[in-house]
Design a protein around this motif. Sequence first.
Motif, PDB file in Angstrom:
ATOM      1  N   PRO A 353       0.822  -1.218   0.000  1.00 39.16           N
ATOM      2  CA  PRO A 353       0.000   0.000   0.000  1.00 39.16           C
ATOM      3  C   PRO A 353       0.850   1.259   0.000  1.00 39.16           C
ATOM      4  N   SER A 354       0.278   2.326  -0.498  1.00 36.01           N
ATOM      5  CA  SER A 354       0.935   3.629  -0.446  1.00 36.01           C
ATOM      6  C   SER A 354       0.535   4.327   0.847  1.00 36.01           C
ATOM      7  N   GLY A 355       1.199   5.422   1.140  1.00 37.82           N
ATOM      8  CA  GLY A 355       0.826   6.229   2.295  1.00 37.82           C
ATOM      9  C   GLY A 355       1.293   5.692   3.623  1.00 37.82           C
ATOM     10  N   ILE A 356       2.283   4.788   3.626  1.00 42.02           N
ATOM     11  CA  ILE A 356       2.832   4.262   4.869  1.00 42.02           C
ATOM     12  C   ILE A 356       4.298   4.673   4.969  1.00 42.02           C
ATOM     13  N   ASP A 357       4.886   4.454   6.144  1.00 45.34           N
ATOM     14  CA  ASP A 357       6.293   4.793   6.362  1.00 45.34           C
ATOM     15  C   ASP A 357       7.219   3.619   6.078  1.00 45.34           C
ATOM     16  N   GLY A 358       6.676   2.405   6.120  1.00 45.24           N
ATOM     17  CA  GLY A 358       7.488   1.215   5.941  1.00 45.24           C
ATOM     18  C   GLY A 358       8.007   1.059   4.521  1.00 45.24           C
ATOM     19  N   ILE A 359       9.123   0.346   4.399  1.00 44.02           N
ATOM     20  CA  ILE A 359       9.781   0.083   3.122  1.00 44.02           C
ATOM     21  C   ILE A 359       9.824  -1.426   2.900  1.00 44.02           C
ATOM     22  N   ASN A 360       9.515  -1.860   1.688  1.00 44.87           N
ATOM     23  CA  ASN A 360       9.605  -3.274   1.330  1.00 44.87           C
ATOM     24  C   ASN A 360      11.071  -3.701   1.281  1.00 44.87           C
ATOM     25  N   GLN A 361      11.450  -4.599   2.174  1.00 45.96           N
ATOM     26  CA  GLN A 361      12.838  -5.042   2.267  1.00 45.96           C
ATOM     27  C   GLN A 361      13.028  -6.492   1.824  1.00 45.96           C
ATOM     28  N   TRP A 362      11.985  -7.144   1.312  1.00 46.34           N
ATOM     29  CA  TRP A 362      12.054  -8.578   1.064  1.00 46.34           C
ATOM     30  C   TRP A 362      13.199  -8.956   0.128  1.00 46.34           C
ATOM     31  N   GLU A 363      13.313  -8.300  -1.007  1.00 43.04           N
ATOM     32  CA  GLU A 363      14.354  -8.660  -1.967  1.00 43.04           C
ATOM     33  C   GLU A 363      15.744  -8.343  -1.436  1.00 43.04           C
ATOM     34  N   ASN A 364      15.865  -7.284  -0.666  1.00 41.72           N
ATOM     35  CA  ASN A 364      17.170  -6.925  -0.107  1.00 41.72           C
ATOM     36  C   ASN A 364      17.641  -7.965   0.906  1.00 41.72           C
ATOM     37  N   ILE A 365      16.723  -8.399   1.767  1.00 44.69           N
ATOM     38  CA  ILE A 365      17.060  -9.464   2.714  1.00 44.69           C
ATOM     39  C   ILE A 365      17.361 -10.748   1.954  1.00 44.69           C
TER      40      ILE A 365
END
Length: 542
Positions: A353-365
């Motif tokens: 979703p948009s409008g959140i502070d979190g960042i998708n880290q799945w691929e980086n991990i």
Amino acid sequence: MDRAIVYLLLTICTMTASRVSNKRNIVFIFADDMGWNDVSFHGSDQILTPNIDLLALSGVGFGRYYSHPICTPSRSAFLTGKYAYHLGMQGYPLSLSEDRALPVDEKLLPEYLKEAGYATHLVGKWHVGSSRNEHLPTSRGFDSHFGHRGGYMDYYEYTVEETFSPVGTVSGFALYDNLTAAWDVEGYITDVYTERATSIIKNHDESSPLFLMVGHNAPHSSNKESYLQAPPEVVRQMRHVELTSRRMLAAMVKKLDDSVGEIVKALLDKGILDNTIIVFVSDNGGMTSGQYNNYASNYPLRGIKMSPYEGGVRVAGLVWSTNLNNTSHYWDGYMHVIDWLPTLLSAIGEEVPSGIDGINQWENINNNAPSERNTIYEIDDYTGYGSIILGNFKLITGTPLQSYSTHQGADLRGVIGKAPSYTDGIVNSTVYNVLKLFGRQFDTSELSMRGKYVIECDAASNTICFPSNETVCLFNIKEDPCELTDLSEDYPELAEKMKAMLENEAATRIPRKVPAEYDPESIPSLHGYTWTTWLPDDTSST
């Protein structure tokens, strides 16, 4: 109805069912007030946590996992993907007598997962609102909730005590099975939660994926008359721990680690381990001293729970999945608790979703790539402090409590005789046996990996910096993770830049209610001696 239309509808239903059934299950385990030095994969043999360790050493352990320094803010952030100060949930944690909660118009992770076809269950701690029915887990996306709604409770009696002025101390029963007080339950609460979590796994209908959140009470302290509680026979197993207080904490952590092992075994027995993402984190740093002291240790990190220093916010974290490609089994990138919502949604193929502070880290991990996150904020307008991490540097402003901002826990490390064998603990653990049965036997020669987590510094070598309303403290937390040396005079332009960034971020906050308001209508004696909802749903907010 036309045959072509019927066929099309059947095809769509079949494709949807297939998409749902192929999604990965998610088991998310929260420890409560566990310190950096309370898990053995961080380097200490004093308290062995072999089941937790093996998930990190055979999955991916985090070297720089951050959370808010207090339990209500950290859980609010996890559920929404937003910093707690963007929700009005920052600062001192919720009491059971306080009418404050996660805003009902915020969409929570279990609601996203329900839309994706998941069965959603919460076992254990909630602590983001319980004054009204609309604030409870089963109104916020969970199919079921078995556990406590507040911050902690007695490990055997399941009671919580709070102090009202001028009434004094009041007590009430705090364990619930959905909306019903669970008076008939008996046992040590860590075991009780484990039994319920494994039962949910055992009885899960595999036509839909599973999201199971386990919010353990352990190793949070209990009511002040009996802060630390563990089965006597387990305490006796910790006789190598020198101090009695730390020995009790060790027994509480031992039961928590056993629980993690039993949950992993239940996933294997169910036949779904290969398609499950397992996460284990602490909600914040340990409470080494002060209110609700549980003798946890963040050593050698500076600060404890309720402080913005590393000991309050840099905590244990890991993820385990058969789908991870990170063969180093370690990730040193910045990750914050707000990142879990987008990361988990991405991991199961759902739109972030948009409008959140979190960042998708799945691929980086997954690929051991650099973190997408370079900045982390902490804003507590209740206590009156703020901090910002920018790259390798951290700036702290305001007036954090100095008693919570020192190096603590050095005196808790004592061992009588010889510490237990780490290797023996690993090979005799439940998860070691599960991995062997699963065809992924762990090679004990890889135990040296935990050296990556070890932090060493001389906490007595410098005069430490405390900020004020006029001054700031600046640290290079990569070279100086124990926050010993203030660099604000060495890098004045960087300090001013970071201070300005923090002030701009603080302007976006939703102010927290100050002070906490204790409603006398919540007193348990008015509700059958239970801590329950006492206010009607707020129809103005719907």
